[in-house]
Write an enzyme that holds these catalytic residues in place. Structure first.
Site, short mmCIF file in Angstrom:
data_model
loop_
_atom_site.label_atom_id
_atom_site.label_comp_id
_atom_site.label_asym_id
_atom_site.label_seq_id
_atom_site.Cartn_x
_atom_site.Cartn_y
_atom_site.Cartn_z
N CYS A 1 -9.61 -5.61 -5.27
CA CYS A 1 -8.48 -6.46 -4.85
C CYS A 1 -8.59 -6.88 -3.38
CB CYS A 1 -7.17 -5.73 -5.10
SG CYS A 1 -6.95 -4.24 -4.10
N HIS B 1 1.19 -3.18 -8.21
CA HIS B 1 0.79 -4.44 -7.58
C HIS B 1 0.57 -5.48 -8.70
CE1 HIS B 1 -0.48 -7.18 -4.62
NE2 HIS B 1 -1.62 -6.64 -4.23
N ASP C 1 -10.92 0.37 -5.61
CA ASP C 1 -10.01 -0.03 -4.52
C ASP C 1 -10.21 1.00 -3.42
OD1 ASP C 1 -8.02 -1.20 -2.98
OD2 ASP C 1 -6.35 -0.48 -4.21
N ARG D 1 -5.28 -15.36 -6.80
CA ARG D 1 -3.92 -14.95 -6.40
C ARG D 1 -3.06 -16.21 -6.25
NH1 ARG D 1 -3.06 -10.09 -3.78
NH2 ARG D 1 -0.88 -10.70 -4.02
N GLN E 1 -1.52 -8.84 -8.23
CA GLN E 1 -2.96 -8.65 -8.17
C GLN E 1 -3.57 -8.67 -9.57
OE1 GLN E 1 -4.91 -8.31 -5.28
NE2 GLN E 1 -6.47 -8.71 -6.81
N ARG F 1 6.99 -7.05 -0.12
CA ARG F 1 5.95 -6.01 -0.07
C ARG F 1 6.59 -4.81 0.61
NH1 ARG F 1 -0.35 -6.24 1.49
NH2 ARG F 1 -0.29 -6.96 -0.66
N1 CP Z 1 -5.08 -7.73 -2.35
C1 CP Z 1 -4.04 -7.88 -1.52
O1 CP Z 1 -2.87 -7.74 -1.90
O2 CP Z 1 -4.39 -8.22 -0.25
P1 CP Z 1 -3.43 -8.25 1.04
O3 CP Z 1 -3.06 -6.82 1.35
O4 CP Z 1 -4.27 -8.88 2.09
O5 CP Z 1 -2.20 -9.06 0.71
N1 NVA Z 2 -4.08 0.07 -2.80
C1 NVA Z 2 -4.03 -0.80 -1.65
C2 NVA Z 2 -4.04 -2.22 -2.09
C3 NVA Z 2 -3.99 -3.23 -0.98
C4 NVA Z 2 -3.91 -4.62 -1.47
C5 NVA Z 2 -2.81 -0.49 -0.83
O1 NVA Z 2 -1.73 -0.19 -1.38
O2 NVA Z 2 -2.91 -0.49 0.40
#
Ligand code: CP
Ligand code: NVA
Length: 304
Positions: A262, A133, A223, A290, A136, A106
């Site tokens: 998400c 992502h 989101d 997930r 997701q 990440r």
């Molecule tokens: N939706 C998602 O990726 O959640 P987290 O940021 O908690 O991993």
């Molecule tokens: N768009 C959000 C998604 C988190 C899962 C982010 O990037 O923070």
């Protein structure tokens, strides 16, 4: 499902058959787990998980998934790695490739995960970057398939920020023959190249009007306005009150439409409590899925 790709960084690496096959494998793994437990098909396999940013769902679902398949996951906060002291991404990739069977990362910059994958001899999975992502969206489309029994021909309305999750959802729509209408303020439209590419295989509409996007929608998605890589609180003013998913907006969608997010969510900002906690919301199934979709992905990439 056999995949041609070594890595999953965006979803654009997959063919429609591979994308739909992964969803079917996920449904099978979920059924197997609900009956008792999964077969230990990843016994003695290790997943290295690098986190530059916080996570609840991604971290726990990947770690639990590896455990349930007989393998192991190592949680690496990038702050605790030599990366934080200037070791290069190239050297990190080469080192991790000597110990583990797959890397999930990440990251802030999508370029970083590309670099990581270029220098790794093992598969690399994007667990969220500033641009995409993909994990997701695998979970989201599995959830849609469970709820609607099909994907092709359905319409998705995306409301709010045309962000990383939105970009991946556009690829998901193109891979599964779904229509997508995206309502954002002009300056928050999704990635132009992703839209252009996906328009070749499905209908992708950009609008500034949430009501236009939501008309005849089977799925309404939003989101947070403020992503981890983009957390200026002033952004919120550009979205509210127009781009909020509330009961009034949901009434425009099809009667049996589902609401998706998400997570994490900011109640009373991008979505009201009445919607996210209401009968049309499928957010907890989405979060659970997930686990199942990532297991299917790990099996496909690690055993390839
Ligand atoms: N939706 C998602 O990726 O959640 P987290 O940021 O908690 O991993
Ligand atoms: N768009 C959000 C998604 C988190 C899962 C982010 O990037 O923070």
């Amino acid at each position: 499902m056999k995949l041609k790709t070594k890595n999953l960084l965006t979803l654009a690496e997959l063919t429609p058959k591979e994308f739909l096959g992964l969803i079917d494998d996920s449904i099978k793994l979920k059924k197997e787990l609900k009956k008792g437990k999964n077969k230990p098909v990843l016994k003695n396999k290790t997943l290295a998980m690098i986190f530059q940013k916080p996570s609840t769902r991604t971290r726990v679902s990947f770690e639990t998934g590896m455990f349930q398949l007989g393998g192991h996951a190592i949680n690496l906060s990038s702050n605790d790695m030599q990366l934080s002291r200037g070791e290069s991404v190239e050297d990190t990739a080469k080192t991790l490739s000597r110990y583990s069977d797959c890397i999930m990362a990440r990251v802030y910059s999508h370029d970083l995960i590309e670099k990581l994958s270029e220098h790794s001899s093992i598969p690399v999975i994007n667990g969220l970057s500033d641009s995409f992502h993909p994990c997701q969206i695998l979970a989201d489309f599995m959830t849609i398939k469970e709820k609607k029994k099909k994907l092709k021909g359905l319409k998705i309305a995306w409301i709010g920020d045309g962000n990383n999750v939105c970009n991946s959802m556009i690829y998901g729509a193109a891979l599964s023959g779904m229509e997508m209408s995206i309502a954002t303020p002009k300056e928050f439209e999704p990635d132009k190249n992703v839209v252009k590419e996906s328009k070749q295989s499905t209908k992708i509409e950009l609008t500034s009007d949430p009501f236009t996007a939501t008309k005849n929608a089977d799925i309404v998605v939003t989101d947070t306005y403020s992503s981890i890589h983009n957390s200026d609180p002033k952004r919120i003013r550009k979205f509210l009150p127009k781009y909020q998913v509330n009961s009034k907006l949901m009434k425009i969608s099809n009667k049996d439409a589902i609401f998706m997010h998400c997570l994490p969510a900011k109640r009373e900002q991008e979505v009201t409590s009445s919607v996210i906690d209401g009968p049309q919301s499928v957010v907890w199934d989405e979060a659970e899925n997930r686990l199942h979709t990532q297991k299917a992905l790990l099996v496909a990439l690690i055993r390839a």
